[in-house]
Design a protein around this motif. Sequence first.
Motif, PDB file in Angstrom:
ATOM      1  N   GLN A   1       0.832  -1.203   0.000  1.00 48.03           N
ATOM      2  CA  GLN A   1       0.000   0.000   0.000  1.00 48.03           C
ATOM      3  C   GLN A   1       0.868   1.255   0.000  1.00 48.03           C
ATOM      4  OE1 GLN A   1      -3.545   0.143   2.535  1.00 48.03           O
ATOM      5  NE2 GLN A   1      -3.188  -1.985   3.063  1.00 48.03           N
TER       6      GLN A   1
ATOM      7  N   GLY B   1       0.897   3.981  -2.880  1.00 44.90           N
ATOM      8  CA  GLY B   1       0.556   5.351  -2.501  1.00 44.90           C
ATOM      9  C   GLY B   1       1.584   6.351  -2.991  1.00 44.90           C
TER      10      GLY B   1
ATOM     11  N   GLN C   1       1.001   9.342  -5.744  1.00 46.06           N
ATOM     12  CA  GLN C   1       1.316  10.728  -5.416  1.00 46.06           C
ATOM     13  C   GLN C   1       2.179  11.367  -6.505  1.00 46.06           C
ATOM     14  OE1 GLN C   1       0.180  12.674  -3.074  1.00 46.06           O
ATOM     15  NE2 GLN C   1       1.459  14.396  -3.733  1.00 46.06           N
TER      16      GLN C   1
ATOM     17  N   ASP D   1      -6.136   3.836  -8.583  1.00 44.18           N
ATOM     18  CA  ASP D   1      -6.763   5.074  -8.105  1.00 44.18           C
ATOM     19  C   ASP D   1      -7.951   5.469  -8.962  1.00 44.18           C
ATOM     20  OD1 ASP D   1      -5.167   5.381  -5.936  1.00 44.18           O
ATOM     21  OD2 ASP D   1      -4.585   7.450  -6.400  1.00 44.18           O
TER      22      ASP D   1
END
Length: 331
Positions: free
Chosen positions: A46, A50, A54, A102
């Motif tokens: 994760q 992430g 970003q 996402d």
Amino acid sequence: MSNKMSDAFSSQADTELADEAPNGALGLALQKAQHFTDAARSNSTQRVYGEAAQKWSEWASVHRVTPFAPTPDAIAAYLAALAREGKSLSSINLALSAIQRDCRTRGTVVDRKHPLIADTLRGISRRTAKAVDRAEALDLPTLKRLITFLDGDDLRSLRDNALILIGFFGALRRSEIVSLELDGRSTFTITDRGLLLKLSATKASLRTEEVAIPRRNDDLCPVAALERYLAASGITSGPAFRAISKSGRILNRGLDATSVRHILAKRLAAVGIEPTKYSPHSLRAGFITAAENAHVPEHIIQRTSRHKSVEVLRSYIRVADAFEQNASRYF
């Protein structure tokens, strides 16, 4: 306009507004569902996803791209930018997976088979393709040198001895070695016959996988090594392989996967072996290669290595002497 028509339009407008209004109950339900979605991936996975998401958002902001509904050409441009930065193909594929993930959570489907995206990936793959420099397998003579040198009774020597032998004879990945606990998801049982590992949430599968490591009648017995380490450390619960302080005191903190590399490199250097040729994967590859050289049937090797494919299993086998182990010598 008649009152009936006015009422009809008003009713329709109210319905449309209701459809557009935020659905608090659904939002709360989705938040609760996220708990299970997150559980499908480890914390480290994760975190990596992430960070990749970003970086994509930052690039999209600079280039005025909607990050959660990007066009295929925008994604292709981003992947190309990563390639120009020198990112590896695996990192670029991970970045694309993070974008897909996402976008999917927001109702947008990103098709990585779209010609613009697929062709960009194919072109990056061809430009960055190079021979894979694989770590050498840790052969039995080298393993014996390591274990002979690791004959101390201090906690660090006992721990490293057990870690290396279990990693080798269990054909374990480094993440599987450090995940072993006395009372956790990945556990083990010591019996008269040997060691039974129950590995959970491995790299290849979320289901529990069992690995049996028989006892041996020599100094390379991983079961005896583990018993000596546990007896000396006094560990009765939690992580099996833990950090040790400079003063030699066992700590509560378990080792991480990187620690396996450091331990192996340090022990190899101590016996005069160049450590840069090896990696934690050398333990797994070493067991498979040794089993192959001993003419162990592939299906029995697979039972320990847990490879789903024979082709992948064979890719782990390192040939020490390409002239000696050559098909032309058989006729």
